[in-house]
Motif scaffolding. Structure first.
Motif, short mmCIF file in Angstrom:
data_model
loop_
_atom_site.label_atom_id
_atom_site.label_comp_id
_atom_site.label_asym_id
_atom_site.label_seq_id
_atom_site.Cartn_x
_atom_site.Cartn_y
_atom_site.Cartn_z
N SER A 1 -11.98 2.10 -6.05
CA SER A 1 -10.98 3.34 -5.61
C SER A 1 -11.53 4.65 -5.74
CB SER A 1 -9.54 3.20 -6.29
OG SER A 1 -9.64 3.47 -7.81
N GLY B 1 -0.56 -0.57 -17.23
CA GLY B 1 -0.36 0.71 -16.68
C GLY B 1 -1.49 1.46 -16.72
N GLY C 1 -6.88 -6.65 -17.26
CA GLY C 1 -5.63 -6.74 -17.30
C GLY C 1 -5.15 -7.75 -18.11
N ASP D 1 -12.46 -5.77 -11.23
CA ASP D 1 -11.23 -5.90 -10.93
C ASP D 1 -10.38 -7.28 -11.12
OD1 ASP D 1 -10.70 -3.50 -9.47
OD2 ASP D 1 -11.59 -4.29 -7.76
N PRO E 1 -6.19 1.02 -12.28
CA PRO E 1 -6.00 1.89 -11.51
C PRO E 1 -5.12 0.84 -10.26
CG PRO E 1 -8.09 1.48 -11.60
CD PRO E 1 -7.79 0.96 -12.84
N ALA E 2 -4.23 1.63 -9.61
CA ALA E 2 -3.64 0.76 -8.55
C ALA E 2 -4.26 0.56 -7.60
CB ALA E 2 -2.51 1.59 -8.24
N GLY E 3 -5.41 1.18 -7.11
CA GLY E 3 -6.33 0.88 -6.11
C GLY E 3 -7.65 0.01 -6.37
N GLY E 4 -7.51 -0.32 -7.62
CA GLY E 4 -8.64 -1.00 -8.24
C GLY E 4 -9.75 -0.28 -8.75
#
Length: 521
Positions: free
Chosen positions: A273, A264, A251, A247, A267-270
């Motif tokens: 998730s 993109g 990026g 995490d 993952p939005a929740g890391g």
């Protein structure tokens, strides 16, 4: 009074196998401070480091940085996700103020050479600092990270396997794996061109993520193939800790333009998730076979793998035998011995970019300046990188002008061919991942000549695919046996979920019993 500013009533803490959650709970409950936690890890290093040689350099400011975290916590400040967590970074990664030696004696003043001192951190090191981690030091590697099994060619000498000093530690991130497996630190940074994350993790009963190419920045990391296949990834003792470190690392950054591909895809929740004990239920997994690689599993490995497959099926997975059979996948390989080196055509250009980033104060900040100072040429026919020059016309041309972007069309075509077949197989068989033994046989000894018997290294690195290792048992010679989940590009969160479900059901992690002795191996 703010809860974060309550006096700390410290209690004894055992740091062996300590997790990030344990640490966060300890801080929140006031059971210990960052300063104490750092000191305990440094004490353990002082006791055992002489017998394992995990480190090249220690961070002289580690205790000051731990105290600073304590002060910020006491003041009620918002802290990063790794605040106060002891970590390590691989020697190949730039750490402002400490030498970047690439593990090679001519680039180390301690070995009679000269030091290259970077003016700024590599982005991944900077991200650790932003997350609040306490970086204890840099960890040992073989010269130019050019060994998948051992760090014996390092100017700093061999690193030993924490699980068993007689067994090869895996490489090139040998020191990071030993440091994490030995509980010298909680998590650490590794890096891979050809197995250098997954090999040492598997060899020392660790969890690791070899990420999709371009998910994590590798600017500021001494390259072998920075433009084509080098990746930075985490080592941890648990899937959760490894996911938490990813995490922090993953990026986009403008310092590494290729990471634009990751936008993109995180993952939005890391990366925690999808950590669920039932994550393998209903999952379809492809199994290892000659359709993937013609390298057979040893009889012992076959028996261990059969048990692993039973475990996966008991957790609800459906397995598909050798899904690559008849696809021509193995025909794509150009293994040179046991390593397909395509992608290393970029090393001269990548080294030029790496040296430029060191800053004007560095002893050399261009390929030409470095070559002028060196007493030997690593690209000479008898040099450590000479074999790649002999086999790669593109690299020979690039050495004539390292400032020019080399022709990588051949490598890119190879990546495309691998991905085309890989994705077609995944689609045809409706596979969620592949699940392979990470090695095809028991690991060799620390001073043997045998190479590391990996099952996936060249294919994964040329294709740029992600993989997650998780402990799965032990060979008769004492070396760990590990499972590797391989998936489509950007599927790290799902792979970590599968590894988590397997980890929680089996608990195969081997906790080393360290020795304070240089007994013969």
């Amino acid at each position: 009074m703010n809860a974060s500013s309550k006096p700390v009533a410290e209690v004894p803490v055992d740091i062996v196998e300590l997790t990030i959650a344990d640490i966060q709970n300890g801080f929140a409950g006031g059971r210990f401070t960052s300063e104490t936690l750092t000191r305990l890890h440094l004490d353990r290093i002082e006791t055992y480091e002489p017998y394992y040689n995990a480190f090249t350099f220690m961070n002289p400011k580690a205790m000051d940085e731990a105290r600073a975290i304590d002060a910020r916590r006491a003041a009620g400040e918002s802290l990063g996700p790794l605040a106060g967590v002891p970590v390590v970074v691989k020697e190949a990664m730039d750490f402002a103020g400490l030498p970047s030696t690439a593990g090679w004696a001519p680039l180390s003043s301690a070995a009679g050479g000269f030091d290259l001192i970077p003016e700024r951190d590599a982005p991944v090191v900077a991200r650790l600092r932003t997350a609040g981690a306490v970086i204890l030091g840099k960890t040992n590697i073989p010269a130019f990270s050019h060994d998948g099994a051992r760090a014996n060619t390092s100017w700093d000498g061999p690193t030993f396997n924490a699980v068993d000093r007689a067994i090869a530690p895996g490489a090139s991130s040998s020191g990071t794996a030993t440091a994490i497996s030995a509980s010298f630190a909680v998590v650490g940074l590794a890096e891979e061109t050809g197995g250098s994350i997954q090999n040492p993790a598997a060899a020392q009963s660790l969890v690791s993520v070899k990420p999709t190419f371009a998910l994590v920045p590798n600017t500021g990391v001494a390259p072998l193939a920075g433009s084509t296949r080098d990746v930075v990834g985490p080592h941890g003792r648990t899937v959760t800790d490894t996911a938490l470190l990813l995490d922090v690392l993953a990026g986009y950054t403008a310092e590494d333009p290729k990471t634009v591909a990751s936008i993109g895809m995180v993952p939005a929740g890391g990366y925690t998730s999808k950590l669920d004990k039932s994550a393998l239920k209903g999952v379809r997994l492809g199994l290892y076979g000659p359709g993937w690689r013609k390298q057979p599993l040893s009889e012992e490995c076959q028996a261990l793998y059969a048990k692993t497959v039973e475990e996966l099926e008991s957790l609800g997975a459906t397995v598909v035998a050798d899904p690559f059979e008849g696809t021509g996948f193995t025909d794509l390989s150009q293994l040179n011995g046991e390593f397909d080196d395509r992608g290393l055509e970029s090393i001269a250009y990548d080294m030029e970019m790496f040296l430029r980033r060191l800053g004007s104060s560095a002893a050399a900040n261009s390929f030409a300046a470095l070559k002028a100072k060196l007493p030997e040429d690593p690209f000479a026919p008898d040099g450590i990188l000479g074999a790649h020059v002999k086999s790669m016309p593109v690299l020979r041309a690039s050495l004539e002008d390292p400032t020019a972007v080399p022709d990588l069309s051949g490598f890119l075509a190879a990546r495309q061919h691998y991905l085309t077949i890989f994705n077609a197989v995944m689609t045809e068989h409706r596979l969620d991942a592949l699940s392979f033994p990470q090695s095809s046989a028991a690991l060799p000894g620390i001073f043997d000549a045998a190479t590391y018997p990996a099952t996936t290294v060249s294919e994964m690195n040329i294709a740029g695919l992600p993989g997650v290792t998780v402990p799965a048992g032990r060979f008769r010679n004492g070396s760990p046996y590990s499972l590797l989940f391989v998936g489509r590009m950007w599927s790290e969160a799902s792979l970590l979920g599968f590894a988590y479900a397997y980890e929680q059901a089996t608990h195969h992690r081997i906790v080393p019993e360290l020795v304070a002795s240089t007994y013969a191996v």
